[in-house]
Design a protein around this motif. Structure first.
Motif, PDB file in Angstrom:
ATOM      1  N   LEU A 238       0.996  -1.620   0.003  1.00 24.73           N
ATOM      2  CA  LEU A 238      -0.036  -0.037  -0.423  1.00 24.73           C
ATOM      3  C   LEU A 238       0.868   1.387   0.006  1.00 24.73           C
ATOM      4  N   ASN A 239       2.237   1.184   0.630  1.00 19.68           N
ATOM      5  CA  ASN A 239       3.091   2.623   0.958  1.00 19.68           C
ATOM      6  C   ASN A 239       3.681   2.382  -0.223  1.00 19.68           C
ATOM      7  N   ILE A 240       4.067   1.564  -0.666  1.00 19.89           N
ATOM      8  CA  ILE A 240       5.239   1.816  -2.047  1.00 19.89           C
ATOM      9  C   ILE A 240       3.884   2.377  -3.304  1.00 19.89           C
ATOM     10  N   GLY A 241       2.585   1.320  -2.736  1.00 17.99           N
ATOM     11  CA  GLY A 241       1.926   2.336  -4.623  1.00 17.99           C
ATOM     12  C   GLY A 241       1.155   3.499  -3.949  1.00 17.99           C
ATOM     13  N   LEU A 242       1.382   4.041  -2.771  1.00 22.89           N
ATOM     14  CA  LEU A 242       1.336   5.173  -3.029  1.00 22.89           C
ATOM     15  C   LEU A 242       2.201   6.488  -2.927  1.00 22.89           C
ATOM     16  N   ALA A 243       2.909   5.615  -2.742  1.00 23.76           N
ATOM     17  CA  ALA A 243       4.436   6.694  -2.808  1.00 23.76           C
ATOM     18  C   ALA A 243       4.292   8.101  -4.382  1.00 23.76           C
ATOM     19  N   PRO A 244       4.477   7.188  -5.097  1.00 19.92           N
ATOM     20  CA  PRO A 244       4.172   7.931  -6.644  1.00 19.92           C
ATOM     21  C   PRO A 244       3.294   9.052  -6.217  1.00 19.92           C
ATOM     22  N   TRP A 245       2.130   8.705  -6.215  1.00 24.07           N
ATOM     23  CA  TRP A 245       0.608   9.776  -5.467  1.00 24.07           C
ATOM     24  C   TRP A 245       1.462  10.715  -4.691  1.00 24.07           C
ATOM     25  N   THR A 246       2.263  10.905  -3.148  1.00 22.97           N
ATOM     26  CA  THR A 246       2.817  11.522  -2.574  1.00 22.97           C
ATOM     27  C   THR A 246       3.927  12.414  -3.003  1.00 22.97           C
ATOM     28  N   GLY A 296     -10.557  -4.870   1.305  1.00 25.06           N
ATOM     29  CA  GLY A 296     -11.091  -4.135   0.021  1.00 25.06           C
ATOM     30  C   GLY A 296     -11.267  -2.711  -0.059  1.00 25.06           C
ATOM     31  N   ALA A 297     -11.141  -2.194   1.327  1.00 26.88           N
ATOM     32  CA  ALA A 297     -10.693  -0.479   1.005  1.00 26.88           C
ATOM     33  C   ALA A 297      -9.245  -0.329   0.390  1.00 26.88           C
ATOM     34  N   GLY A 302      -6.458   1.469  -5.051  1.00 26.04           N
ATOM     35  CA  GLY A 302      -5.390   1.794  -6.068  1.00 26.04           C
ATOM     36  C   GLY A 302      -6.519   1.282  -7.112  1.00 26.04           C
ATOM     37  N   LEU A 303      -8.225   1.126  -7.143  1.00 18.14           N
ATOM     38  CA  LEU A 303      -8.614   0.864  -8.265  1.00 18.14           C
ATOM     39  C   LEU A 303      -8.297   2.665  -8.698  1.00 18.14           C
ATOM     40  N   MET A 304      -9.155   3.477  -7.992  1.00 15.91           N
ATOM     41  CA  MET A 304      -8.578   4.944  -7.769  1.00 15.91           C
ATOM     42  C   MET A 304      -7.278   5.479  -8.511  1.00 15.91           C
ATOM     43  N   LEU A 305      -5.925   5.285  -7.493  1.00 16.01           N
ATOM     44  CA  LEU A 305      -4.777   5.412  -8.432  1.00 16.01           C
ATOM     45  C   LEU A 305      -4.878   5.178  -9.304  1.00 16.01           C
ATOM     46  N   THR A 306      -5.415   4.239 -10.145  1.00 16.45           N
ATOM     47  CA  THR A 306      -5.451   3.765 -11.450  1.00 16.45           C
ATOM     48  C   THR A 306      -6.153   4.139 -12.336  1.00 16.45           C
ATOM     49  N   LEU A 307      -7.559   4.725 -12.031  1.00 19.65           N
ATOM     50  CA  LEU A 307      -8.588   5.715 -12.362  1.00 19.65           C
ATOM     51  C   LEU A 307      -7.435   7.403 -12.219  1.00 19.65           C
ATOM     52  N   ILE A 308      -7.054   7.604 -11.464  1.00 18.78           N
ATOM     53  CA  ILE A 308      -6.328   9.140 -11.838  1.00 18.78           C
ATOM     54  C   ILE A 308      -5.231   9.491 -12.674  1.00 18.78           C
ATOM     55  N   GLY A 309      -4.754   8.132 -12.605  1.00 14.52           N
ATOM     56  CA  GLY A 309      -3.309   8.130 -13.464  1.00 14.52           C
ATOM     57  C   GLY A 309      -3.776   7.899 -14.944  1.00 14.52           C
ATOM     58  N   SER A 310      -5.176   6.948 -15.180  1.00 13.58           N
ATOM     59  CA  SER A 310      -5.488   6.865 -16.408  1.00 13.58           C
ATOM     60  C   SER A 310      -6.438   7.977 -17.248  1.00 13.58           C
ATOM     61  N   GLY A 387      -0.926   1.976  -8.582  1.00  8.71           N
ATOM     62  CA  GLY A 387      -2.324   1.527  -7.698  1.00  8.71           C
ATOM     63  C   GLY A 387      -2.299   0.185  -8.383  1.00  8.71           C
ATOM     64  N   VAL A 388      -2.472  -0.703  -9.810  1.00  7.54           N
ATOM     65  CA  VAL A 388      -2.106  -1.310 -10.204  1.00  7.54           C
ATOM     66  C   VAL A 388      -1.204  -2.388  -9.085  1.00  7.54           C
ATOM     67  N   ALA A 389       0.651  -2.144  -8.691  1.00 12.49           N
ATOM     68  CA  ALA A 389       1.182  -2.755  -7.811  1.00 12.49           C
ATOM     69  C   ALA A 389      -0.121  -3.500  -6.628  1.00 12.49           C
ATOM     70  N   ILE A 390      -0.799  -2.660  -5.748  1.00 11.54           N
ATOM     71  CA  ILE A 390      -1.859  -2.236  -5.009  1.00 11.54           C
ATOM     72  C   ILE A 390      -2.980  -3.231  -5.334  1.00 11.54           C
ATOM     73  N   ILE A 391      -3.728  -3.073  -6.657  1.00  7.54           N
ATOM     74  CA  ILE A 391      -4.693  -4.321  -6.446  1.00  7.54           C
ATOM     75  C   ILE A 391      -3.978  -5.643  -6.390  1.00  7.54           C
ATOM     76  N   ILE A 392      -2.769  -5.427  -6.986  1.00  6.78           N
ATOM     77  CA  ILE A 392      -2.276  -7.064  -7.620  1.00  6.78           C
ATOM     78  C   ILE A 392      -2.115  -7.285  -6.351  1.00  6.78           C
ATOM     79  N   SER A 393      -1.267  -6.838  -5.426  1.00  8.05           N
ATOM     80  CA  SER A 393      -0.507  -7.576  -4.412  1.00  8.05           C
ATOM     81  C   SER A 393      -1.788  -7.701  -2.706  1.00  8.05           C
ATOM     82  N   GLY A 394      -3.186  -6.972  -2.833  1.00  4.44           N
ATOM     83  CA  GLY A 394      -4.021  -7.277  -2.294  1.00  4.44           C
ATOM     84  C   GLY A 394      -5.095  -8.514  -2.698  1.00  4.44           C
TER      85      GLY A 394
END
Length: 411
Positions: A238-246, A296-297, A302-310, A387-394
């Motif tokens: 989660l934190n690794i996937g959030l790093a780019p957003w931050t 689930g959250a 992760g889906l929201m990050l993928t949506l934002i980036g896409s 976001g994709v990394a978060i989804i896969i790991s989840g």
């Protein structure tokens, strides 16, 4: 129907109120101090490299040193340690304006002082996590943690909003003096909390173990406990996937959204409002499947990050940021509740510190790689990749650990 019910028990007794006030003062001081120290770098003629070092000095010790300090909490006296943490932190910060007044502050001294204040602050959060079950019953832990989490987002925004005017009107020196007083006030308030009687009896039953054995024991427990291991692994990704957003939010707002500083504030405010709303919801509901909520959250975030980036459209980003904030609370609250309800009370602070350390261990590398690859592939692509990394790991944690199916007993 057994996974969610309305919770009617009240949490707002004097003990919780005092803990809330202490955290209010501490979080407010945290955020004002962050802005003041980064602005101080500008006043002293520093550059981006100096600012980066200051940021690392503030964050890394406070998150990585937890497992080495938390064994001290197993013997109890949580209130004393929280006071010592805040008092020392306030004192170290007070030294900075004093040295400024005497014209003795150099960047090397500033680095050392920032490291010291972060180190002394490493014990407060694990102690507060372990303190909460000692002042409230287990049936209201979710409600209490949701209240603290939602208020954290609001206080963070207040702190960031107040920092600029304070620095402009009163100077950086006076602002740091104010934050040192806030830290001291946070520590003093803690002494008014009274532990419930049964915990004082259990405190004497803690077995004596050597210090380094306790440090090793914390990591061993997490490694052997599949539920806690799954929690740690997903928190890490989660934190690794959030790093780019931050790291890239400001650049993303300026380049992809054609915005300015106001755009960044609007996005952050939307996320904070979402976190607040979810916090209020969780104070009304009692969820037994905390692991399912956590995973689930996380996947939804992760889906929201993928949506934002896409699809970098301002209205879409603001809406996704709101859901992102909802997910933030829905991640943080179960994470703490799971620890408070599945780990023996004398080990809760240590296990929390170990999990936090694991989850942020690769953050500095994540921040560095996010900036590096963003220059090559663009901000949007890297945010979506996170976001994709978060989804896969989840999905993997759901399939291969018992975390998703765990239930909290309602006793």
């Amino acid at each position: 129907m057994d996974t969610v019910s309305v919770t009617k028990e009240k949490i707002w007794g004097m003990n919780f109120f005092l803990l809330f006030l202490s955290r209010f003062a501490k979080v407010l001081a945290d955020n004002i101090t962050l802005v003041a120290l980064l602005w101080l770098v500008v006043e002293l003629g520093g550059d981006a490299k100096i600012s980066s070092i200051i940021s690392v000095c503030m964050i890394v010790p406070q998150t990585l040193l937890g497992p080495f300090l938390s064994p001290l909490l197993q013997k109890g006296k949580l209130k004393n340690w929280m006071f010592v943490s805040d008092f020392l932190r306030g004192f170290v910060i007070l030294v900075i304006p004093v040295l400024l007044f005497l014209d003795l502050l150099s960047f090397w001294i500033l680095f050392i002082l920032v490291l010291l204040q972060s180190t002394t602050g490493a014990i407060y959060n694990p102690a507060s996590v372990a303190l909460l079950p000692k002042i409230l019953g287990k049936t209201v832990l979710q409600k209490a943690n949701a209240t603290l989490q939602s208020s954290y987002e609001v206080i963070t925004l207040i702190g960031l909003a107040c920092a600029g005017p304070l620095i402009s009107l009163l100077s950086t020196k006076v602002t740091l003096l104010i934050t040192s007083i806030l830290f001291l006030l946070s520590g003093i308030i803690i002494f008014g909390i009274k532990l419930i009687e049964k915990q004082q009896v259990q405190k004497a039953e803690v077995k004596s173990t050597k210090y380094f054995e306790k440090v090793k024991q914390g990591f061993s427990i997490v490694k052997q406990h599949k539920l806690l291991l799954g929690l740690s692994i997903f928190a890490l990704f989660l934190n690794i996937g959030l790093a780019p957003w931050t790291t890239l939010l400001s650049l993303f707002s300026a380049n992809e959204l054609n915005g300015d500083a106001t755009t960044v504030t609007l996005i952050r405010a939307s996320a904070a409002f979402g976190a607040l709303v979810m916090g209020l919801v969780l104070t009304k509901l009692d969820i037994t499947r905390q692991g399912a909520l956590f995973i689930g959250a996380g996947i939804l975030q992760g889906l929201m990050l993928t949506l934002i980036g896409s699809f970098p459209l301002l209205w879409l980003v603001i809406g996704a940021a709101f859901i992102f904030g909802i997910c933030t609370t829905a991640i943080n609250v179960p994470e703490i509740v799971i620890i408070q309800t599945t780990v023996p009370e004398d080990q809760q602070a240590q296990i929390y510190a170990v999990i936090m350390t694991i989850s942020v261990a690769f953050l500095p590398i994540g921040y560095l790689l996010a900036g590096l690859f963003a220059d090559i592939f663009g901000n949007s692509v890297i945010i979506a990749f996170g976001g994709v990394a978060i989804i896969i790991s989840g999905i993997l944690v759901k399939l291969f650990t018992p975390l998703f199916s765990m239930r909290i007993e309602k006793k």
